[in-house]
Design a protein around this motif. Structure first.
Motif, PDB file in Angstrom:
ATOM      1  N   LEU A   1     116.419 -29.913 112.754  1.00 12.20           N
ATOM      2  CA  LEU A   1     115.778 -29.376 111.568  1.00 12.20           C
ATOM      3  C   LEU A   1     115.647 -30.434 110.492  1.00 12.20           C
TER       4      LEU A   1
ATOM      5  N   GLU B   1     116.194 -21.225 107.748  1.00 11.12           N
ATOM      6  CA  GLU B   1     115.640 -21.253 109.090  1.00 11.12           C
ATOM      7  C   GLU B   1     115.886 -19.957 109.828  1.00 11.12           C
ATOM      8  N   THR B   2     114.919 -19.563 110.632  1.00 13.40           N
ATOM      9  CA  THR B   2     115.100 -18.343 111.400  1.00 13.40           C
ATOM     10  C   THR B   2     116.096 -18.589 112.522  1.00 13.40           C
TER      11      THR B   2
ATOM     12  N   LEU C   1     117.435 -27.724 103.764  1.00 16.53           N
ATOM     13  CA  LEU C   1     118.400 -27.125 104.673  1.00 16.53           C
ATOM     14  C   LEU C   1     118.778 -25.755 104.140  1.00 16.53           C
TER      15      LEU C   1
ATOM     16  N   ALA D   1     111.506 -30.446 111.775  1.00 15.04           N
ATOM     17  CA  ALA D   1     110.977 -29.327 112.531  1.00 15.04           C
ATOM     18  C   ALA D   1     111.009 -28.068 111.665  1.00 15.04           C
ATOM     19  N   ASP D   2     110.060 -27.161 111.893  1.00 12.04           N
ATOM     20  CA  ASP D   2     109.986 -25.963 111.076  1.00 12.04           C
ATOM     21  C   ASP D   2     110.775 -24.825 111.691  1.00 12.04           C
ATOM     22  N   ASP D   3     111.055 -24.970 112.975  1.00 12.61           N
ATOM     23  CA  ASP D   3     111.852 -23.963 113.653  1.00 12.61           C
ATOM     24  C   ASP D   3     112.316 -24.608 114.945  1.00 12.61           C
TER      25      ASP D   3
END
Lengths: 232, 232
Positions: free
Chosen positions: A98, B133-134, B129, A102-104
């Motif tokens: 992350l 995030e999912t 951060l 990266a977005d996910d």
DNA sequence: TGGCGATGTTACAGATTTGTGACTGGGGCG
DNA sequence: CGCCCCAGTCACAAATCTGTAACATCGCCA
């Protein structure tokens, strides 16, 4: 904002996995590009300008993380959404993934359904619209050029504040906003008004939209509101 | 991610120094809170939820290092960025300062320009951060941005407390927590509620998750609960 | 197997949050 | 000046959430 027709670049060194993903995405209406290493991926990014990247963590040669980092550094590709694919047991690397931009991330093995869901979410969040573009959701149309709202081809009469509120929501779908965030974004940062004012305008907007569309504006109890096409 | 509008808590026992720092930061567009000791600082952290802390190393009573350590131990404040202020000649303590959980340290005397630069850097690193995030487990998706829970692509309706509880569990999988730990972490340290209340919310959460996912929340008899993908 | 402590389940009253209609006052415009 | 639209606020109603107690089960151990 249609989800279909988006081009997704799949980067993985194992052909069967690429294939599996490609099939799933094509069934969901996406176009797929495939690359088995970073070099290939990079030229596809440059030539084909995909709308997002599914990137395997482990790649021969330059790693996925490094590639993601590189893309985020480049002005031209910094906004490109990236979903990282990690194998189970590499999860401790999640943070690094992350951090690299990266977005996910999604852990293998995953179901095609899950993949598509995550991908949709990332794309929806990442696709900002120009201010001049008309936006359409479920028959609700906001046309910034004409400064007008239409529901199923009938004009909807909304006040200035409700218009801005709706415009903000339609350009920021799915995500939940607190009352104070909405005040910042829609009213402008330095006004002093009660948070409850937001509720009242939400109410007015819902009323104006009528039964057919008011459920697009969802209450997120304890938090605020959200504009979403998916039922809550 | 705008740098403006962030709130910075300045903890130093010397008022003139606090003032000097505050002026510098306000010129750079930050909002400042001030505290002259750890007690004061702590209540400001709880009440005002600043975005970061500038913390003097030497403080009367509880030292800055100890305070930093304490903040890092608490779930709710662990992510809060801390910059430690040390006087010249205390540099040999740098290691200890960083070990205590500070994200950076800066040696007095320092220029306002330097301070702002370091602060920006720390904030930039820290901001993306956090809990944005999912998280996905076995088709159960928690999306903090949308403030939403999905099980196999269907929205799951959970109340605020159940949402926080699930979020805590999903970010702390596998390990078992006692009721009182859960009260601390999910309810917030200083509430007075019965431990059995936890059971009730666990029950509500399980119910909301439905058959497909309720087994993720496991009872650890005599201890508390655990979120785990592995069957118990 | 019986007893006992731990956990599951449910109902409910009080607290909190949100929905809703009405009122006030400002400002533009004829 | 008077009218009208609109923003903001308020008060009350409705919806929802919360903690607790009471009762039902469960699981362990003698």
């Amino acid at each position: 904002m249609t989800t279909a027709g988006k081009r997704v670049l799949i980067v993985d060194d194992e052909a069967p996995i690429r294939e599996m993903i490609a099939v799933a995405l094509e069934m969901a209406g996406y176009e797929c590009l495939e690359a088995e290493n970073v070099q290939e991926a990079h030229s596809l990014v440059v030539d084909q300008r995909p709308d997002m990247i599914l990137l395997d963590w482990m790649l021969p040669g330059v790693s996925g993380v490094e590639f993601a980092r590189r893309l985020k550094r480049e002005e031209a590709t910094a906004e490109l959404p990236i979903i990282m694919l990690t194998a189970k047991g590499e999860e401790e690397n999640k943070v690094q993934g992350l951090e690299s931009g990266a977005d996910d991330y999604i852990t293998k093995p995953f179901s095609p359904r899950e993949l598509v869901a995550r991908l949709k979410a990332v794309l929806r969040r990442a696709t900002p619209l120009g201010v001049e573009e008309t936006i359409e959701v479920n028959g609700l149309i906001l046309d910034p050029v004409c400064h007008r709202v239409m529901a199923h081809d009938k004009a909807v009469d909304v006040g200035p504040t409700e218009y801005r509120l709706l415009q903000f929501f339609m350009t920021h779908q799915e995500r939940a906003y607190s009352r104070s965030q909405l005040l910042d974004q829609v009213w402008g940062g330095n006004v002093y008004v009660e948070e409850r004012t937001v509720d009242v305008h939400i109410r007015r907007l819902r009323k104006a939209l009528g039964q057919s569309h008011e459920q697009l504006i969802q209450t997120v109890r304890g938090t605020g509101y959200r504009f979403s096409t998916r039922a809550s």
